[in-house]
Design a protein around this motif. Structure first.
Motif, PDB file in Angstrom:
ATOM      1  N   ARG A  40       0.825  -1.209   0.000  1.00  0.00           N
ATOM      2  CA  ARG A  40       0.000   0.000   0.000  1.00  0.00           C
ATOM      3  C   ARG A  40       0.863   1.265   0.000  1.00  0.00           C
ATOM      4  N   LEU A  41       1.937   1.257   0.785  1.00  0.00           N
ATOM      5  CA  LEU A  41       2.835   2.413   0.807  1.00  0.00           C
ATOM      6  C   LEU A  41       3.505   2.616  -0.553  1.00  0.00           C
ATOM      7  N   CYS A  42       3.992   1.550  -1.127  1.00  0.00           N
ATOM      8  CA  CYS A  42       4.653   1.657  -2.431  1.00  0.00           C
ATOM      9  C   CYS A  42       3.686   2.165  -3.495  1.00  0.00           C
ATOM     10  N   ARG A  43       2.459   1.667  -3.439  1.00  0.00           N
ATOM     11  CA  ARG A  43       1.477   2.102  -4.419  1.00  0.00           C
ATOM     12  C   ARG A  43       1.185   3.602  -4.274  1.00  0.00           C
ATOM     13  N   ARG A  44       1.073   4.061  -3.037  1.00  0.00           N
ATOM     14  CA  ARG A  44       0.793   5.480  -2.817  1.00  0.00           C
ATOM     15  C   ARG A  44       1.933   6.366  -3.334  1.00  0.00           C
ATOM     16  N   HIS A  45       3.163   5.862  -3.216  1.00  0.00           N
ATOM     17  CA  HIS A  45       4.320   6.645  -3.659  1.00  0.00           C
ATOM     18  C   HIS A  45       4.721   6.327  -5.107  1.00  0.00           C
ATOM     19  N   GLY A  46       4.032   5.389  -5.748  1.00  0.00           N
ATOM     20  CA  GLY A  46       4.372   5.029  -7.123  1.00  0.00           C
ATOM     21  C   GLY A  46       5.687   4.300  -7.263  1.00  0.00           C
ATOM     22  N   ALA A  47       6.091   3.549  -6.229  1.00  0.00           N
ATOM     23  CA  ALA A  47       7.371   2.833  -6.257  1.00  0.00           C
ATOM     24  C   ALA A  47       7.174   1.406  -6.761  1.00  0.00           C
ATOM     25  N   PRO A  48       7.957   0.960  -7.740  1.00  0.00           N
ATOM     26  CA  PRO A  48       7.875  -0.428  -8.205  1.00  0.00           C
ATOM     27  C   PRO A  48       8.218  -1.402  -7.067  1.00  0.00           C
ATOM     28  N   ILE A  49       7.628  -2.611  -7.134  1.00  0.00           N
ATOM     29  CA  ILE A  49       7.788  -3.629  -6.095  1.00  0.00           C
ATOM     30  C   ILE A  49       8.374  -4.884  -6.732  1.00  0.00           C
ATOM     31  N   VAL A  50       9.472  -5.375  -6.182  1.00  0.00           N
ATOM     32  CA  VAL A  50      10.117  -6.591  -6.702  1.00  0.00           C
ATOM     33  C   VAL A  50      10.105  -7.650  -5.597  1.00  0.00           C
ATOM     34  N   PRO A  51       9.196  -8.639  -5.662  1.00  0.00           N
ATOM     35  CA  PRO A  51       9.191  -9.711  -4.662  1.00  0.00           C
ATOM     36  C   PRO A  51      10.413 -10.617  -4.831  1.00  0.00           C
ATOM     37  N   GLN A  52      10.934 -11.107  -3.701  1.00  0.00           N
ATOM     38  CA  GLN A  52      12.107 -11.979  -3.757  1.00  0.00           C
ATOM     39  C   GLN A  52      12.033 -13.016  -2.647  1.00  0.00           C
ATOM     40  N   GLY A  53      12.293 -14.278  -2.999  1.00  0.00           N
ATOM     41  CA  GLY A  53      12.339 -15.355  -2.015  1.00  0.00           C
ATOM     42  C   GLY A  53      13.782 -15.674  -1.645  1.00  0.00           C
ATOM     43  N   GLU A  95      -2.286 -17.875   0.026  1.00  0.00           N
ATOM     44  CA  GLU A  95      -2.552 -16.555   0.585  1.00  0.00           C
ATOM     45  C   GLU A  95      -1.713 -15.581  -0.228  1.00  0.00           C
ATOM     46  N   VAL A  96      -2.343 -14.520  -0.746  1.00  0.00           N
ATOM     47  CA  VAL A  96      -1.666 -13.602  -1.656  1.00  0.00           C
ATOM     48  C   VAL A  96      -1.971 -12.168  -1.253  1.00  0.00           C
ATOM     49  N   VAL A  97      -0.938 -11.340  -1.247  1.00  0.00           N
ATOM     50  CA  VAL A  97      -1.134  -9.895  -1.144  1.00  0.00           C
ATOM     51  C   VAL A  97      -1.265  -9.364  -2.563  1.00  0.00           C
ATOM     52  N   THR A  98      -2.399  -8.751  -2.859  1.00  0.00           N
ATOM     53  CA  THR A  98      -2.663  -8.268  -4.208  1.00  0.00           C
ATOM     54  C   THR A  98      -1.915  -6.971  -4.478  1.00  0.00           C
ATOM     55  N   ALA A  99      -1.969  -6.546  -5.731  1.00  0.00           N
ATOM     56  CA  ALA A  99      -1.319  -5.289  -6.111  1.00  0.00           C
ATOM     57  C   ALA A  99      -1.975  -4.078  -5.470  1.00  0.00           C
ATOM     58  N   ASP A 100      -3.189  -4.233  -4.947  1.00  0.00           N
ATOM     59  CA  ASP A 100      -3.880  -3.160  -4.225  1.00  0.00           C
ATOM     60  C   ASP A 100      -3.486  -3.109  -2.755  1.00  0.00           C
ATOM     61  N   GLY A 101      -2.760  -4.136  -2.292  1.00  0.00           N
ATOM     62  CA  GLY A 101      -2.414  -4.205  -0.880  1.00  0.00           C
ATOM     63  C   GLY A 101      -3.468  -4.893  -0.042  1.00  0.00           C
TER      64      GLY A 101
END
Length: 466
Positions: free
Chosen positions: A54-67, A166-172
């Motif tokens: 949610r924070l990244c979306r508000r600031h327009g920051a790209p998100i790169v998931p990593q395991g 269980e998934v966190v969506t792109a909307d948070g």
């Protein structure tokens, strides 16, 4: 308030890494891609992951998931712009539930695969996903790439082993789909949509996985083969003789095992030189005696029919592990030898001999003396068709011809009805190739799904879609 401050307030300053602290997360396992990031964050719960998104979306920051950062296609590495936030799931490492009545285990995405295997084994069950990187790869990464491994022949890819997510969506938001149901016919299968999407649609934070009974006995053998055609015929014989008990069928060229024994002299090849080798494993639910009787019977038929030239049957668990260690050491041995051009492709098993013969010839014509290090999961048609440089060509000069080699191999794969990515995913590595081999209709549908689920385009940008 800036994004870094908000992330530190959400997670604690110690879980927001920048500068040199972030560096280990910015280069992929093969050392092929190095990116930059605003920060690497390490949330410890699904709620924290959702807060980060949610924070990244508000600031327009790209998100790169990593395991575990063990991917082979650059799918978990940020670009060079330095705007992205890398979301490491390694702290999501809890066992949430284990149900031996339903044969399910629910684990968080950052759990190391080998740990999940151990939890299942302690409960008298088998979690059959098995990869060379199982000591460091994570369940979330396995699902994000729909990992395969050595037992796909019997148990299927990661997708077939996952009952719920269980998934966190792109909307948070958090989608809780952690039901361990074998049947759930209530509309679109969201689980299968997120599996294999490489973090471009959302972040997997937990999964409910299938378990199986532990086998009573296992038999393993390394078989010497005169040709790939013999390997395909032996696969048919083994399927007929073992049925569902056939859990592994790997094929390896002589060059593959030769580089292993040169790189690791303590590993010994129990058979003499031969063009091809097959590694067979059978898991029996009845008894050790029953397993051995069936196993030796099929091997005897193979020898009598001329499909096999010789066989080394493991007489103990240690010997079985040693045979599998030969197979699992090929990639490390190739790294020891130097840079090579790797391919993770699939072709119908019946067409593999024709594909290998044709592609070997094309490569030899283009780059005389090139060496073919070919191995993989013949049972499901997945080959790691790796190309090593000729001794007469410098490593740097050989790598300059990488695009030429990719095009030649991938065109041949396509001509033989195959896929340019069997189990490693697309990531950055094959993103440009996808437009050449995917139909316009398929690409259009994929883009529409991406737009619907990630309209801002912030989830792992620059991966999969060209």
């Amino acid at each position: 308030m800036d994004l870094l401050t908000e992330l530190a307030n959400l997670l604690g300053a110690g879980q927001v890494l920048t500068g040199q602290d972030a560096a280990p997360y910015l280069t992929d396992w093969r050392g092929r891609y190095t990116g930059a990031a605003l920060a690497v964050v390490r949330p410890g719960t699904a709620d924290e992951v959702a807060g980060v998104v949610r924070l990244c979306r508000r600031h327009g920051a790209p998100i790169v998931p990593q395991g575990g950062n063990t991917g082979l296609a650059g799918g978990a590495t940020p670009d060079a712009e330095g705007r992205a936030v890398v979301v490491s799931t390694r702290r999501l490492d809890r066992l949430r539930a284990l149900d031996t009545d339903d044969d399910t285990i629910t684990v968080e995405a950052g759990c190391v695969l080998q740990t999940v295997q151990d939890w299942a084994r302690e409960a008298g069950r088998l979690f059959p996903l098995s990869l060379a990187s199982e000591g460091s790869c994570t369940v979330g990464g396995n699902l994000a790439t729909n990992a395969g491994g050595t037992q796909v022949l019997r148990y299927g890819n990661a997708r077939e082993l996952a009952l719920g997510l269980e998934v966190v969506t792109a909307d948070g938001d958090i989608w809780d789909g952690l039901r361990g149901l074998r049947k759930d016919n209530t509309g679109y299968d969201l689980r299968d949509l997120y599996i294999g999407s490489e973090g471009t649609l959302g972040i997997i934070t937990a999964a409910t996985l299938r378990l199986y009974p532990l086998p009573v006995a296992q038999c393993t053998a390394l078989v010497a083969l005169p040709s790939l055609e013999s390997a395909v015929a032996l696969l048919g014989l083994a399927r007929a003789g073992f049925g569902a008990a056939l859990t592994g069928f790997e094929v390896m060229s002589h060059a593959s095992l030769d580089v292993v024994t040169r790189a690791f002299p303590d590993q010994k090849l129990p058979l003499g030189p031969t063009p091809w080798y097959a590694l067979l494993e059978v898991s029996d639910s009845e008894s050790a005696a029953h397993a051995q009787e069936r196993f030796h019977g099929v091997l005897q038929q193979a020898l009598e029919q001329g499909l096999a030239q010789d066989a080394a049957v493991a007489a103990s668990l240690a010997q079985s592990r040693a045979l599998w260690h030969l197979r699992e050491s090929i990639s490390a041995a190739q790294s020891w030898e130097g840079k090579n051009i790797k391919h993770d492709i699939s072709v119908p098993a019946s067409r593999i001999p024709a594909f290998v013969a044709a592609t070997d010839a094309l490569l030899q014509a283009a780059i005389p003396g090139v060496r073919h290090v070919t191995f993989g999961h013949l049972g499901d048609g997945n080959l790691h068709y790796n190309v090593s440089r000729p001794p007469a060509i410098a490593a740097a000069d050989f790598l300059l011809r990488q695009d030429e080699v990719y095009r030649l191999v991938h065109d041949s794969v396509h001509a033989h009805g195959g896929s340019i990515s069997a189990e490693h995913g697309i990531g950055q590595l094959k993103r440009g190739e996808l437009a050449r081999y995917k139909s316009p209709v398929a690409l259009s549908l994929m883009r529409r799904i991406k737009q619907a689920l990630d309209p801002d385009g912030l989830m792992n940008p620059g991966k999969i879609l060209p």
